[in-house]
Design a protein around this motif. Sequence first.
Motif, mmCIF file in Angstrom:
data_model
loop_
_atom_site.group_PDB
_atom_site.id
_atom_site.type_symbol
_atom_site.label_atom_id
_atom_site.label_comp_id
_atom_site.label_asym_id
_atom_site.label_seq_id
_atom_site.Cartn_x
_atom_site.Cartn_y
_atom_site.Cartn_z
ATOM 1 N N VAL A 147 0.850 -1.187 0.000
ATOM 2 C CA VAL A 147 0.000 0.000 0.000
ATOM 3 C C VAL A 147 0.886 1.238 0.000
ATOM 4 C CG1 VAL A 147 -1.759 1.301 1.252
ATOM 5 C CG2 VAL A 147 -1.837 -1.201 1.230
ATOM 6 N N LEU A 148 0.646 2.108 -0.974
ATOM 7 C CA LEU A 148 1.431 3.330 -1.115
ATOM 8 C C LEU A 148 0.532 4.548 -0.911
ATOM 9 C CD1 LEU A 148 3.419 2.351 -4.344
ATOM 10 C CD2 LEU A 148 4.285 2.341 -1.994
ATOM 11 N N PRO A 149 1.100 5.701 -0.560
ATOM 12 C CA PRO A 149 0.287 6.918 -0.453
ATOM 13 C C PRO A 149 -0.252 7.325 -1.817
ATOM 14 C CG PRO A 149 2.626 7.419 -0.240
ATOM 15 C CD PRO A 149 2.503 5.930 -0.206
ATOM 16 N N TRP A 150 -1.343 8.090 -1.814
ATOM 17 C CA TRP A 150 -1.993 8.456 -3.071
ATOM 18 C C TRP A 150 -1.067 9.255 -3.984
ATOM 19 C CZ3 TRP A 150 -2.418 13.600 -4.298
ATOM 20 C CH2 TRP A 150 -2.367 14.531 -3.250
ATOM 21 N N THR A 151 -0.118 9.985 -3.394
ATOM 22 C CA THR A 151 0.813 10.764 -4.202
ATOM 23 C C THR A 151 1.706 9.876 -5.064
ATOM 24 O OG1 THR A 151 2.218 10.820 -2.233
ATOM 25 C CG2 THR A 151 0.909 12.784 -2.694
ATOM 26 N N GLU A 152 1.858 8.624 -4.660
ATOM 27 C CA GLU A 152 2.662 7.684 -5.437
ATOM 28 C C GLU A 152 1.798 6.759 -6.287
ATOM 29 O OE1 GLU A 152 5.867 5.709 -3.308
ATOM 30 O OE2 GLU A 152 5.737 7.215 -1.717
ATOM 31 N N GLU A 153 0.594 6.468 -5.811
ATOM 32 C CA GLU A 153 -0.274 5.550 -6.551
ATOM 33 C C GLU A 153 -0.947 6.214 -7.751
ATOM 34 O OE1 GLU A 153 -1.712 2.144 -3.423
ATOM 35 O OE2 GLU A 153 -2.936 3.948 -3.560
ATOM 36 N N LEU A 154 -1.303 7.475 -7.602
ATOM 37 C CA LEU A 154 -2.033 8.168 -8.663
ATOM 38 C C LEU A 154 -1.088 8.998 -9.521
ATOM 39 C CD1 LEU A 154 -5.120 9.451 -6.613
ATOM 40 C CD2 LEU A 154 -4.994 7.419 -8.066
ATOM 41 N N SER A 155 -1.303 8.929 -10.821
ATOM 42 C CA SER A 155 -0.514 9.731 -11.759
ATOM 43 C C SER A 155 -1.324 10.973 -12.118
ATOM 44 C CB SER A 155 -0.199 8.903 -13.012
ATOM 45 O OG SER A 155 0.524 9.671 -13.944
ATOM 46 N N LEU A 156 -0.977 12.094 -11.482
ATOM 47 C CA LEU A 156 -1.761 13.317 -11.618
ATOM 48 C C LEU A 156 -0.876 14.485 -12.024
ATOM 49 C CD1 LEU A 156 -3.722 13.006 -8.237
ATOM 50 C CD2 LEU A 156 -4.584 12.362 -10.499
ATOM 51 N N LYS A 157 -1.526 15.474 -12.629
ATOM 52 C CA LYS A 157 -0.840 16.722 -12.932
ATOM 53 C C LYS A 157 -0.419 17.381 -11.612
ATOM 54 C CE LYS A 157 -1.192 17.454 -17.503
ATOM 55 N NZ LYS A 157 -0.099 17.915 -18.377
ATOM 56 N N LYS A 158 0.717 18.092 -11.643
ATOM 57 C CA LYS A 158 1.219 18.703 -10.407
ATOM 58 C C LYS A 158 0.222 19.719 -9.834
ATOM 59 C CE LYS A 158 4.161 22.465 -12.292
ATOM 60 N NZ LYS A 158 3.426 22.650 -13.527
ATOM 61 N N GLU A 159 -0.571 20.362 -10.692
ATOM 62 C CA GLU A 159 -1.576 21.318 -10.227
ATOM 63 C C GLU A 159 -2.691 20.622 -9.443
ATOM 64 O OE1 GLU A 159 0.475 23.126 -13.758
ATOM 65 O OE2 GLU A 159 -0.363 21.148 -13.271
ATOM 66 N N THR A 160 -3.054 19.416 -9.882
ATOM 67 C CA THR A 160 -4.078 18.646 -9.162
ATOM 68 C C THR A 160 -3.531 18.161 -7.827
ATOM 69 O OG1 THR A 160 -5.078 17.920 -11.251
ATOM 70 C CG2 THR A 160 -5.631 16.657 -9.286
#
Length: 263
Positions: free
Chosen positions: A217-230
């Motif tokens: 289990v990883l934090p959402w900042t590592e699991e999700l590929s999102l734009k830096k603004e999001t």
Amino acid sequence: MWRSIRKFFQFFVDKPIKKGAVLYDRYEVISVIGTGSYGIVYLCKDLKTNENRVVKQLRPSKRRIKKEIKLFENEISILRLLNHKSMPKLYDEFSNNGYFYYVMNYIEGENLEDQIFLNHKTFKETESLLLLARLLELVAYLHKNGMYHQDLRIPNILLKDKEPFLIDFGLSKQIVSVDPICSSSKELEMKQQDYYDLGDILLYLLYTTYSSNNKKVLPWTEELSLKKETVHLLKRLLRIQEPYSDISELSADLHAALLSKEK
């Protein structure tokens, strides 16, 4: 032990009203459409207007508890102030033999929680941000009028033709203090609670497209590929970074996140 006793008591006391029963000589019960921690919600037919209405009943197990009655009355007072097409409209309130009820318009729409978990609806990053923008408009209306929802969750959002409707104002609050310093502090606290809840909703939406083969289990900042603004928007909503104190500042960051998706 006491919790088990309470649950046992509620099981026998909080039996829903049967289909076909008529409340207040006017509202015929069609079905139960929801149950909450302190209320039972019915779809009813208004025998005077022949229109569908929603009737909410304070749970019978709570009808003699002053604190619960006060919460129920507070929800009615909030609904009385609402004047928005995407929020409930209060039509009536009544009590009968010590049971408490109020009546709202029936909003046709699908519950967002059911859409995600039962219908497996997914929201890509842009769709998630657009839905957040619509929700923010509703929250802005509430805050402008001195009201704070305080329970923004996916079960309390209905979607109709992609437009969100806010429901369940049972925990909502108003600013009533005459002390401006106390009011300002309390207002900021309630604003930021609504913002935090919006962040939680946004995270739910973003995770609908996520699938992982990673057992760790990883934090959402590592699991999700999102734009830096999001990412920046989410971190501030969720108080990982400095929380928002003003809706215009939040709107600006949301707009920036949407623009980044167009590049």
